[in-house]
Design a protein around this motif. Structure first.
Motif, PDB file in Angstrom:
ATOM      1  N   LEU A 129       0.827  -1.207   0.000  1.00 28.03           N
ATOM      2  CA  LEU A 129       0.000   0.000   0.000  1.00 28.03           C
ATOM      3  C   LEU A 129       0.864   1.260   0.000  1.00 28.03           C
ATOM      4  N   GLN A 130       2.004   1.210   0.712  1.00 25.78           N
ATOM      5  CA  GLN A 130       2.915   2.354   0.731  1.00 25.78           C
ATOM      6  C   GLN A 130       3.443   2.669  -0.663  1.00 25.78           C
ATOM      7  N   ARG A 131       3.637   1.630  -1.471  1.00 23.93           N
ATOM      8  CA  ARG A 131       4.143   1.826  -2.832  1.00 23.93           C
ATOM      9  C   ARG A 131       3.024   2.183  -3.811  1.00 23.93           C
ATOM     10  N   GLY A 132       1.780   2.252  -3.306  1.00 23.51           N
ATOM     11  CA  GLY A 132       0.668   2.650  -4.158  1.00 23.51           C
ATOM     12  C   GLY A 132       0.173   1.555  -5.077  1.00 23.51           C
ATOM     13  N   PHE A 133       0.483   0.304  -4.762  1.00 25.40           N
ATOM     14  CA  PHE A 133       0.090  -0.813  -5.634  1.00 25.40           C
ATOM     15  C   PHE A 133      -1.419  -1.051  -5.598  1.00 25.40           C
ATOM     16  N   PRO A 134      -2.015  -1.397  -6.738  1.00 25.25           N
ATOM     17  CA  PRO A 134      -3.341  -2.024  -6.686  1.00 25.25           C
ATOM     18  C   PRO A 134      -3.159  -3.458  -6.196  1.00 25.25           C
ATOM     19  N   VAL A 135      -4.042  -3.923  -5.325  1.00 25.16           N
ATOM     20  CA  VAL A 135      -3.893  -5.259  -4.724  1.00 25.16           C
ATOM     21  C   VAL A 135      -5.057  -6.145  -5.153  1.00 25.16           C
ATOM     22  N   GLN A 193      -7.501   1.705  -3.738  1.00 25.12           N
ATOM     23  CA  GLN A 193      -6.907   0.461  -3.219  1.00 25.12           C
ATOM     24  C   GLN A 193      -7.933  -0.359  -2.439  1.00 25.12           C
ATOM     25  N   GLN A 194      -8.875   0.325  -1.751  1.00 29.54           N
ATOM     26  CA  GLN A 194      -9.894  -0.409  -0.998  1.00 29.54           C
ATOM     27  C   GLN A 194     -10.914  -1.078  -1.919  1.00 29.54           C
ATOM     28  N   ASP A 195     -10.981  -0.605  -3.151  1.00 23.07           N
ATOM     29  CA  ASP A 195     -11.866  -1.235  -4.135  1.00 23.07           C
ATOM     30  C   ASP A 195     -11.116  -2.375  -4.833  1.00 23.07           C
ATOM     31  N   PHE A 196     -10.621  -3.319  -4.026  1.00 22.90           N
ATOM     32  CA  PHE A 196      -9.783  -4.396  -4.576  1.00 22.90           C
ATOM     33  C   PHE A 196     -10.635  -5.506  -5.188  1.00 22.90           C
ATOM     34  N   GLU A 212      -6.518  -7.029 -16.028  1.00 25.37           N
ATOM     35  CA  GLU A 212      -7.443  -5.908 -15.823  1.00 25.37           C
ATOM     36  C   GLU A 212      -6.947  -4.934 -14.757  1.00 25.37           C
ATOM     37  N   ARG A 213      -6.434  -5.471 -13.661  1.00 21.16           N
ATOM     38  CA  ARG A 213      -6.183  -4.646 -12.476  1.00 21.16           C
ATOM     39  C   ARG A 213      -4.745  -4.127 -12.341  1.00 21.16           C
ATOM     40  N   VAL A 214      -3.761  -4.907 -12.798  1.00 19.47           N
ATOM     41  CA  VAL A 214      -2.365  -4.478 -12.631  1.00 19.47           C
ATOM     42  C   VAL A 214      -1.998  -3.554 -13.792  1.00 19.47           C
ATOM     43  N   PRO A 215      -1.540  -2.337 -13.507  1.00 23.12           N
ATOM     44  CA  PRO A 215      -1.235  -1.408 -14.594  1.00 23.12           C
ATOM     45  C   PRO A 215      -0.001  -1.857 -15.378  1.00 23.12           C
ATOM     46  N   ALA A 216       0.004  -1.537 -16.671  1.00 18.44           N
ATOM     47  CA  ALA A 216       1.191  -1.804 -17.483  1.00 18.44           C
ATOM     48  C   ALA A 216       2.306  -0.867 -17.029  1.00 18.44           C
TER      49      ALA A 216
END
Length: 628
Positions: free
Chosen positions: A134-140, A174-177, A209-213
């Motif tokens: 979450l600190q790195r701003g990742f979608p999870v 991020q909470q909309d995982f 779909e979820r992980v950005p390129a």
């Protein structure tokens, strides 16, 4: 794709076009929640193996120690291809002692796959790895694994995971995982619990779909962050990292921006990851995970850059160590007797420990006043035990002191590390566990009882109170309890704390242990040796059942006479000994004792071997209880 991105700078709109043919993802979870098993099936179902290829179970755990223990110790890179998109995967360790591996390898990813056990729910290391993502701003992407367990409670666990996201102050996106439900050992995943699952296709689709390129300017000056180093028998040292900007090319001159300054080098070989193999490539553009050979002196955290525009990236920072231990040259009577021993001197030890500190950011090595002894600082007992076991298998001999906590001074006050301990036990053992942890200055902060015969307790305990506690905990709960810990900040030093209430049974002379002697010494305690084992003066052969130490003659033989009467001889029956491993020996010893480690034996001994020169146990350990 590279040719499309290369063009006039004026015509390319910022930000730079992301590489839609690539995804970088890290798989994180608490220990034993199924990360490596899931990666196994991702590789199989993506066609990374031939149909008739023989593949070991948990193929990513390639280290002998990982296979023996069933845990991941080192982070590994692999990749799969799905619908024309290459997905680079980083499989990370789940044990809290190897958290440094997680912290540095997240630099190579743009998103995370968080696995959570459908019965156990989020545990301390789940919290740790999720906070870093979450600190790195990742979608999870959350994967509720092991939904086939009889005690699975997927909906409740999903609710607990959401609470954890809120606790860690995740952003609204991020909470909309995305959530998937899986049985990793069968290679099945589904989007809804009531759906039918046959394969991992829903997981692959969700990743796309979820992980950005990855984004980055492929035409800018080169920047590669080094997240790992490894060795290849043919090309030597390899720097594994991510191309952050520009294009890495085989044979190109580069600048190495290290902690101590700048040096020049060139890319002898450039590799990308395809399945489990490293494949030589001519170039790799921004976003790709690569391995570079040919750059001497490269270490984790360095930046490989364009010599014309040497710009360093921020160095990788991991959390500070909390446990320290002295490792020194073996000085026992049996030093050098093992035929498998190759490295015995302080020079060998120093070089090996420094090599380890270079490739493992969570370990630090410091000298002591004694030239043949070094202080090794790490995250936990398991991490230090794994290091010693690895060195032992390489032919090193050494002696280890008891693990101690690393203290620090904050505002003029001495502080010690504190751990959050999460205990999952049957209801009948709640009392005994609370009593044992209270005796180690533990303070209960939370207790929940889901109502199916097991309770979950949370304690804050000083780190030194947990040294040697795991074995005691398993004995107290008869192997039915689960214990998980995580670093939870600093607290004022709490004063002396008794390590072990019992003394040691110590051999008082050199020789071979006999059944006759052991039989007569049995009432004094539990042994660590069997008959026929060589012993020396000062070697500990067992645990005394009283608080003091006792010196014994363990090589005594029965006096023979000429008279033989039928039935006169005693029938020698010995109880099974408690054979020590490196971990259990490290946990057991006190301040006046050492662990002797050789390639073929683990022994415990007194620091002072001679019986007539050794202090009483109470006096010897009193000094070790004080703050250094």
């Amino acid at each position: 794709m590279g040719s499309l991105l290369r063009g006039s700078r004026a015509t390319r709109p910022p930000p730079y076009m992301p590489r839609n043919d690539l995804r970088n993802i890290a798989i994180v979870a608490h220990v034993d929640h199924g990360k490596t098993t899931l990666v196994d099936h991702m590789l199989r179902q993506s066609g990374a193996f031939r149909e008739n290829e023989v593949v070991a179970e948990r193929v990513m755990d390639s280290n002998d120690l990982e296979r023996e223990r069933g845990i991941t110790i080192l982070a590994k890179n692999t990749s799969i291809r799905y619908r024309g998109v290459k997905i680079n995967i980083v499989d990370t360790p789940g044990h809290s002692d190897f958290g440094g591996e997680v912290e540095r390898t997240l630099m190579m990813a743009d998103g995370a796959l968080l696995l959570v056990d459908a019965a156990e729910g989020p545990l301390p290391q789940t919290r740790f790895v999720l906070s870093k993502c979450l600190q790195r701003g990742f979608p999870v992407i959350v994967v509720i694994n092991k939904i086939d367990r009889s005690d699975a409670r997927a909906h409740e666990v999903l609710s607990e995971v959401f609470d954890l996201f809120c606790d860690l102050e995740a952003s609204d996106p991020q909470q909309d995982f995305a959530t998937l439900y899986a049985v990793a050992k069968l290679g099945q995943a589904k989007r809804e619990l009531e759906h039918e699952a046959t394969n991992l296709e829903p997981l692959f689709e969700t990743i796309l779909e979820r992980v950005p390129a990855p984004s980055g300017d492929p035409d800018g000056p080169l920047q590669v962050i080094v997240c790992n180093t490894t060795h290849d028998d043919y090309v030597g040292r390899l720097a594994v990292g991510r191309v952050v900007r520009g294009t890495a090319r085989s044979g190109a001159d580069v600048a190495l921006l290290g902690e101590d300054g700048q040096s020049r080098g060139y890319v002898k070989m450039l590799y990308a990851y395809e399945g489990l193999k490293r494949v030589a490539v001519e170039s790799a553009v921004a976003g790709e995970v690569v391995a570079i050979a040919g750059i001497e002196g490269v270490t984790i955290g360095d930046t490989i850059a364009d010599p014309a525009h040497p710009e360093a990236l921020p160095r990788i920072v991991v959390e500070e160590p909390t446990i320290k231990m002295k490792i020194g040259v073996n000085t026992s009577t049996f030093a050098g007797k093992s035929k498998q021993s190759k490295y015995l001197t302080s020079r060998h030890l120093k070089e090996r420990l420094e090599r380890e500190a270079m490739k493992n950011l969570a370990i630090r090595v410091e000298p002591t006043e004694v030239p043949d002894t070094f202080v090794v600082l790490g995250r936990g007992e398991l991490q230090l035990a794994i290091l010693v076991e690895t060195m032992r298998r390489e032919g090193y001999e050494m002696q280890l002191s008891n693990p101690e906590v690393v203290t620090r001074e904050i505002n003029g006050e001495v502080m010690e590390p504190v751990e959050l301990v999460v205990v999952d036990v049957p209801d009948t053992y709640v009392g005994i566990v609370t009593e044992r942890l209270s005796g180690r200055r533990g303070r209960m902060v939370k207790m929940t009882n889901p109502g199916f015969g097991r309770a979950r307790l949370e304690f804050r305990v000083p780190s030194r109170g947990l040294i040697g506690f795991r074995g005691e905990f398993l004995t107290a709960t008869r192997g039915t309890g689960l214990l998980n810990t995580m670093f939870d900040g600093w607290a004022p030093w709490g004063g002396p704390m008794m390590r072990r209430p019992t003394g040691a049974i110590v051999a008082d002379r050199v020789g071979v242990a006999t059944p006759y002697a052991l039989h007569h010494l049995q009432p004094r305690g539990m042994f660590f040796i069997v008959p026929g084992v060589e012993v020396y003066e000062g070697m500990i052969i067992g645990e005394h059942n009283r608080p003091n130490d006792t010196d014994v003659n363990v090589i005594k033989e029965k006096k023979l006479s000429n008279v033989r009467n039928h039935g006169k001889d005693e029938n020698v029956l010995l109880a099974s000994p408690r054979l020590l491993t490196i971990e259990t020996a490290m946990e057991w010893i006190d301040g006046d004792e050492l662990v002797e480690v050789t390639p073929d034996a683990v022994r415990v001994r007194k620091k002072v071997l001679a019986c007539n020169r050794r202090e009483r146990r109470e006096d010897a350990i009193e000094q070790s209880q004080s703050v250094e």
